[in-house]
Structure formats: C-alpha cells, structure tokens
Design an enzyme around this catalytic site. Structure first.
Site, short mmCIF file in Angstrom:
data_model
loop_
_atom_site.label_atom_id
_atom_site.label_comp_id
_atom_site.label_asym_id
_atom_site.label_seq_id
_atom_site.Cartn_x
_atom_site.Cartn_y
_atom_site.Cartn_z
N ILE A 216 0.85 -1.21 0.00
CA ILE A 216 0.00 0.00 0.00
C ILE A 216 0.88 1.25 0.00
O ILE A 216 1.84 1.34 0.76
CB ILE A 216 -0.95 0.07 1.23
N HIS A 217 0.59 2.15 -0.90
CA HIS A 217 1.34 3.41 -0.94
C HIS A 217 0.56 4.58 -1.54
O HIS A 217 1.03 5.70 -1.54
CB HIS A 217 2.65 3.23 -1.72
N ARG A 218 -0.66 4.31 -2.05
CA ARG A 218 -1.41 5.41 -2.68
C ARG A 218 -1.76 6.47 -1.65
O ARG A 218 -2.22 6.12 -0.54
CB ARG A 218 -2.74 4.90 -3.24
N ASP A 295 -2.58 -1.72 -3.73
CA ASP A 295 -3.14 -0.55 -4.39
C ASP A 295 -2.29 -0.13 -5.58
O ASP A 295 -2.45 0.95 -6.14
CB ASP A 295 -3.37 0.61 -3.40
#
Ligand code: UD1
Length: 384
Positions: A216-218, A295
């Site tokens: 996850i990094h959005r 994501d």
C-alpha cells in the site's frame, strides 16, 4: 554526471528514454534492450531521480540489467508542483543541448508528465508507453499525468483494446494509436526463471501458498488517518488467517510514523513488515503467494499473468482488463467487503487460472521499437 553526450551515429534517430520512479524501471528494461538491437534508433536513458533510495532505484537497475543512465537529474522528492517543476527545469536544459529526435515516456508518474511538457513546448515528438489507461478518477495524481501526457503525445502505445477506446473517445486520431502490448509483462516473463532461484518464502520462513503479500502506498490509502485505519483493519483481518508480508514503501513508512499508527502496525496479528523488496525477490514472493492485496497498478497486471488472486485496495482501477480477463477479484476499500473477498479466496480450493491476454506475451518492446522505427523514416524527421 557532467560529461557531454556524444551525438548518435549519423542516420540514426536519438530517443530520450525517461525514467524516474520504481515502476518505470520495470517498463524501460525491455525497451532499452530492443533499442540496442535497432540499427535506426539510438536510445539514451535519462533518470530524473524522482526515486533515489537504493531499494527504490539502483536495485532495479541491477536486477533488470538496465544500462546505467546516461544522465541522472537528481531531482528527489517534493510536493507535486515542486517535483514536477524541478524535473522540467533540469530536463529542459538537457533537451536543449542534447536535441533528441523523440522523447519516450512510460507510465503515469510525475517524471512522465514533466518531461512530456518540456518536450511538447520544445516541439520534440513524444511517444507514450502505456497510453490510454483511465480510472476516471481525477483525485488520483496519476490520472492527471495520464490525461495530459496522452494529450501531448504523437505516438500512443497501448496495452489493451480498452485503452485504444479511451483514447478514441477523447478525440485522439486512430493513426496515432498502436496497441503493442505490455512491457511490464515482457520483464516478468524474462525474469521468472531467475526469480525462481531466490527462494524468498524459505528465506522469510514462509510456506509457499500459505501467506499473503500486501503493498500500500497510494495517497488515498496512506496520507489520511481514515485511509490508513481502513487499510490496517484489512491487514488485521487477513493476518488472523495467514501471515501477511508487507514490503513498506517509504511514503507509507513515513505516514505510519506521522499519523501515529506505528504501534498499531507493530501489534497487527500475522503482519510482517519488510523493507521494499528488489524486483526479483518481490516476483518470487508474489508468484508463490496465496493472495495479494495491493493498491499498485502494475501488480494487478502481474498477478493476473501469474494466476495469483489479487484484491485491489482502491475505489477504482485504470486496468479493468485485469478484472475481465485476469485474476483481479475485487476493487474496493471497504474493509468488510475486502475481508469477505479474502475469506472467499481462502475458502476456494482452486486458484484462478493465469490470464492469457493479447500481446501480454513478452514481445511488446519489439513491437514498440518497430512502431518507432516506422514513425521515424528519416533520422530526426518523425513521419506525419
Ligand atoms: C510514485 C508515483 C506513483 C507510483 C509510485 C511507485 C507520482 C505522482 N507517483 O509515488 O504513481 O505508483 O511512485 O513507487 O509520480 N521516498 C523515499 N525514497 C525514494 C523515493 C521516495 O524515501 O527513493 C519518499 C519521500 O518521502 C517522498 C515519498 O516517498 O516524499 C513519496 O515519493 P514520490 O516520488 O513523491 O511518490 P510515490 O508515493 O513514491
């Protein structure tokens, strides 16, 4: 690097290939190889420095055997405006001295947008690899980057027919659009045998087929406390059934700390945080996973080709082909819905079948170079 770049051999056209962020490296690798084999085009690799950590950049050059960049602009991190402006300023200076015949950009990161703007204003034609993907969600910075880059490009190279349709709907003439396939899958297919030697699950003490991988990094998931809380609820739920490996992106690591989530993450059952993984390590881990939660855009495509169930932790996707023809089983961020989908995957004895998608076959870069060659019949003079 400050050396003067030589002019390419007379009769060859000079192509600036732009990279900046991690997914760009995966996409450019096969294109650089295919350009090396072209008698008519000379590729020159320009790294903006948007990503700069060893594990976000150099490790990918090593794993993918990408030649060292001809120029490194060293722009680093910043707000969207600052980062984009720094890339534009420093790339314009290079473009004006080096005078490429074509600028090739990949994907949808800020480096893609910034260098396209510079090239367009200097009347240098642009080729965009992975054109035409649309999430329809303009709160995503990448959607803005995609729309602007495609509006400026004169050669639009797409991964699927849906992308062609999106471009046609926006009024881009069919003559500019070329469906050439997916370069990320070129890299995946080439690297699989080497990835298989990495033994990542064993090195992490995991049983193949009995763990999940999450990324996850959005900004929409990690830049707000609400988003992070949703993500952690998902990870906690999945982690109660099987180990979850989370390679932590630097943006996410920063937000865990800034937004006060570090303790909750540490206590998350079954969750193992690891540093961002190298390409071959991540591929090996992903190909043997029971389930992937992500994501990322590219991982939706990679899991589809590997036949690994993927749950996409976003409200939408610009890659609907992975739902229709691949293994992207859910796109959404409601923890209850994601956890039900994860439970369904774990309850199903039969894994989904690896997708066979048109032109996701390991030869996209060759097709791209063929299009570029036919678009530049005389060195320095794009056709049309
Ligand atoms: C960028 C891309 C995103 C892509 C992602 C892949 C844009 C708008 N976003 O997001 O589309 O999916 O890369 O990873 O271009 N940082 C480091 N070391 C690095 C790079 C970044 O510590 O090598 C940290 C910095 O604190 C930086 C933050 O990560 O501020 C975010 O980096 P940035 O390049 O702005 O965006 P990403 O979230 O990486």
């Amino acid at each position: 690097m400050t050396h003067t770049l030589n002019r390419p051999t007379p009769g060859t056209a000079l192509v600036h290939c732009i990279v900046g962020a991690r997914p760009n490296f995966v996409k450019i690798a096969p294109i650089m190889s295919a350009l090396q084999a072209s008698p008519r085009l000379r590729g020159r690799l320009i790294h903006t420095g948007q990503h700069y950590d060893l594990r976000m950049s150099e490790a990918f050059f090593e794993d993918l055997a990408i030649p060292a960049p001809d120029r490194y602009l060293g722009v680093g991190s910043g707000s969207h405006a600052v980062q984009t402006a720094r890339i534009m300023e420093s790339y314009e200076a290079l473009l004006l001295t080096d005078r490429p015949d074509l600028v090739l950009v990949v994907g949808d990161v800020n480096s893609t947008l910034a260098c396209s703007l510079v090239a367009a204003k200097q009347l240098v034609p642009i080729a965009h690899v992975e054109a035409g993907l649309r999430s329809g969600d303009r709160t995503m910075p990448e959607e803005i980057n995609r729309l602007v880059t495609d509006a400026l490009a004169s050669i639009l190279l797409t991964t699927c027919a849906q992308a062609d349709q999106n471009l046609l709907r926006e009024g881009i003439p069919a003559s500019k659009i070329h469906m050439t396939g997916n370069v990320m899958i070129d890299t995946l297919l080439r690297c699989l045998p080497l990835a298989e030697t990495k033994q990542l699950p064993a090195r992490l003490g995991l049983t193949p087929g009995a763990y999940a991988v999450a990324t996850i990094h959005r900004p929409s998931n990690v830049d707000t406390a609400d988003g992070l809380a949703r993500m952690l609820t998902v990870l906690e739920g999945v982690g109660r059934s099987l180990p979850v490996i989370l390679p932590v992106h630097p943006r996410t690591a920063g937000r865990f700390a800034d937004l006060g989530f570090a303790e909750r993450v540490k206590k998350c059952p079954g969750l193992r945080q690891v540093e961002p993984l190298r390409y071959l390590e991540f591929l090996d881990l992903m190909r043997q996973a029971r389930l992937v939660l992500t994501d990322s855009g590219g991982i939706q495509e990679e899991t589809s080709v590997l036949g690994i169930p993927c749950l996409t932790l976003r409200p939408n996707t610009e890659r609907p082909i992975t739902i229709e023809q691949g293994t992207n089983l859910l796109v959404g961020t409601d923890p209850a819905v994601v956890l039900q989908a994860a439970a369904d995957v774990l309850a199903s004895p039969v894994p989904p079948r690896a997708a066979k998608i048109k032109f996701w076959d390991g030869r996209a870069a060759d097709r791209i170079v063929a299009v570029l060659e036919s678009s530049m019949p005389v060195a320095g003079q794009p056709a049309g």
